[in-house]
Structure formats: structure tokens, C-alpha cells
Design a protein around this motif. Structure first.
Motif, short mmCIF file in Angstrom:
data_model
loop_
_atom_site.label_atom_id
_atom_site.label_comp_id
_atom_site.label_asym_id
_atom_site.label_seq_id
_atom_site.Cartn_x
_atom_site.Cartn_y
_atom_site.Cartn_z
N ILE A 7 0.85 -1.20 0.00
CA ILE A 7 0.00 0.00 0.00
C ILE A 7 0.88 1.25 0.00
CG2 ILE A 7 -1.66 1.34 1.37
CD1 ILE A 7 -2.78 -1.46 2.33
N LEU A 8 1.92 1.23 0.81
CA LEU A 8 2.86 2.35 0.89
C LEU A 8 3.53 2.58 -0.46
CD1 LEU A 8 3.96 4.27 3.17
CD2 LEU A 8 5.93 2.75 3.25
N VAL A 9 3.97 1.50 -1.10
CA VAL A 9 4.62 1.59 -2.42
C VAL A 9 3.64 2.19 -3.43
CG1 VAL A 9 5.56 0.27 -4.36
CG2 VAL A 9 6.28 -0.26 -2.01
N ASP A 60 15.00 1.78 -12.36
CA ASP A 60 15.94 1.00 -11.54
C ASP A 60 16.16 1.65 -10.17
OD1 ASP A 60 16.25 -0.80 -13.59
OD2 ASP A 60 18.19 -0.03 -14.27
N VAL A 61 16.37 2.97 -10.18
CA VAL A 61 16.64 3.67 -8.92
C VAL A 61 15.40 3.72 -8.05
CG1 VAL A 61 17.32 5.89 -7.92
CG2 VAL A 61 18.63 4.94 -9.82
N SER A 62 14.23 3.87 -8.66
CA SER A 62 12.97 3.84 -7.89
C SER A 62 12.84 2.51 -7.16
CB SER A 62 11.76 4.04 -8.80
OG SER A 62 11.78 5.31 -9.38
N GLN A 63 13.13 1.43 -7.89
CA GLN A 63 13.06 0.10 -7.28
C GLN A 63 14.07 -0.02 -6.14
OE1 GLN A 63 13.73 -3.11 -10.06
NE2 GLN A 63 12.64 -4.55 -8.78
N GLU A 64 15.27 0.50 -6.37
CA GLU A 64 16.31 0.48 -5.34
C GLU A 64 15.87 1.25 -4.10
OE1 GLU A 64 20.93 1.93 -4.81
OE2 GLU A 64 20.17 1.66 -6.85
N ILE A 116 13.83 1.26 1.51
CA ILE A 116 12.76 1.58 2.47
C ILE A 116 12.35 0.30 3.20
CG2 ILE A 116 10.34 2.29 2.71
CD1 ILE A 116 10.87 4.20 0.32
N TYR A 117 12.15 -0.77 2.43
CA TYR A 117 11.72 -2.03 3.03
C TYR A 117 12.73 -2.51 4.09
CZ TYR A 117 9.97 -6.78 3.44
OH TYR A 117 9.45 -7.96 3.94
N LYS A 118 14.02 -2.37 3.75
CA LYS A 118 15.06 -2.85 4.66
C LYS A 118 15.26 -1.94 5.88
CE LYS A 118 17.84 -5.38 1.29
NZ LYS A 118 19.08 -5.40 0.50
#
Length: 198
Positions: A22-24, A47-51, A56-58
Motif C-alpha cells: 500500500i505504501l509503495v 531502476d533507482v525507484s526500485q532500489e 525503504i523495506y530494509k
């Protein structure tokens, strides 16, 4: 379902993957927009957005809520983009016009021309491209400040928090950035010519 950020973040901090999704979804367009403006390239921006979202997740458990989540997020986006820009400085660039060497000889690259469409749309896209290229010519500090203020719409206070500097520094960088951007656009002459030919 209504979006209650504080509640979503708390769930994310306790490892709830649905809350993280939801946050993503809530921030993915904003993050992509900023990375694209910083890097000037769709593939790199993706690529950078995914990174950024992996980071954030970590590290969401380390978010203490001392500043707003968006401030924390945009600081992370800014730093990740700067890292990418610095990594790129040593990379070799290739011309898209130069043929590719294969075992069967040289092959010309075929690029899809997606500029077809109504004249206004094409003109608007061309103007955006000229402005984007000009933004990418700015020094990193000025590029970030222009994107945060004039494209993302952050307040001076929010920018000072994201960049971890004083509001005076923010204002002075913004002023220098706008003047530099104006100079780049005026020296290219393309934008002015397109706007006056309408």
C-alpha cells in the motif's frame, strides 16, 4: 480503504507486507517522477525507484517519526539519485547512431519513433524534453533544489529537512539554480524559438 499513513507505517515496521505494498502504491509515481527528473532517463529512473523501495523495506524499522515520512523518503530518494549520478561519472557512454558490431558485421540500431500524434502533444513533449535536459545540466545541488521546489512543490522548510541544511541555504541554492537553468535555456535558444513560433 482509506490511506492512514501512520497506521500503514506502523504495520510496515512490524513486517506487514500488504501494508508495504500500500505504501509503495501511494508513493511509486512520486518517487519515479523525482528519480526521472534527477537522472533524465526512464530506465535508470525505474531502476533507482526500485532500489529506493528496497532500501525503504530494509530500513523502515529505523524510521522514528521525528520528521514526516515523506521527508525521510525524499531524503532517501535524493541520496540514492546522487549515488547513481556519481557512479555514472566513470561510465563510458555509447552513441545510439553508431552501428553495433556483431559476428555477421555491422548492424544499425532501430529505434521506435513514438513521437507521432497530435501536434500539441508533440510540442509539449519536446518542451518537456528540452527543460529536462537543461535540468540535467545543472550541478547536483541546484538540480535537486529545482526538482524539490518547482516540480515536486515542497516548502522551504520541507526542503531544509530533506537536504539537512538551513532555509537560507535552500533559498540561495534555489535562486542560483533558477538563474543557471534560465541561462541554459536561453543559451540553447530552442525553447524560446518554439514558444515564440506558436
Amino acid at each position: 480503504m482509506s490511506y492512514n499513513e501512520r497506521e500503514i507505517i506502523e504495520k510496515c515496521r512490524s513486517g506487514d507486507k500488504n501494508a508495504f505494498e500500500i505504501l509503495v502504491k501511494h508513493y511509486e509515481k512520486k518517487v519515479y517522477n523525482m528519480t526521472y527528473r534527477m537522472l533524465g532517463n526512464k530506465e535508470d529512473a525505474l531502476d533507482v525507484s526500485q532500489e529506493v523501495f528496497i532500501k525503504i523495506y530494509k530500513s523502515i524499522r529505523s524510521f522514528k517519526g521525528e520528521s514526516s515520512f515523506s521527508t525521510w523518503l525524499y531524503r532517501l530518494v535524493t541520496n540514492t539519485c546522487l549515488d547513481e549520478i556519481r557512479k555514472r561519472k566513470g561510465k563510458k557512454l555509447y552513441s545510439i547512431d553508431k552501428p553495433v558490431e556483431t559476428e555477421f558485421g555491422e548492424v544499425n540500431r532501430d529505434l521506435i519513433d513514438d513521437s507521432n500524434g497530435p501536434e500539441e502533444q508533440a510540442c509539449k513533449m519536446e518542451i518537456q524534453e528540452i527543460v529536462q535536459k537543461a535540468i540535467c545540466q545543472l550541478p547536483e545541488e541546484q538540480r535537486i533544489i529545482i526538482i524539490l521546489r518547482d516540480i515536486q512543490g515542497f516548502s522551504y522548510k520541507e526542503m531544509a529537512e530533506i537536504l539537512q541544511c538551513s532555509m537560507g541555504t535552500v533559498k540561495s541554492r534555489l535562486n542560483r539554480g533558477r538563474l543557471a537553468l534560465k541561462g541554459i535555456l536561453e543559451s540553447s535558444g530552442n525553447l524560446l524559438q518554439m514558444l515564440t513560433s506558436k
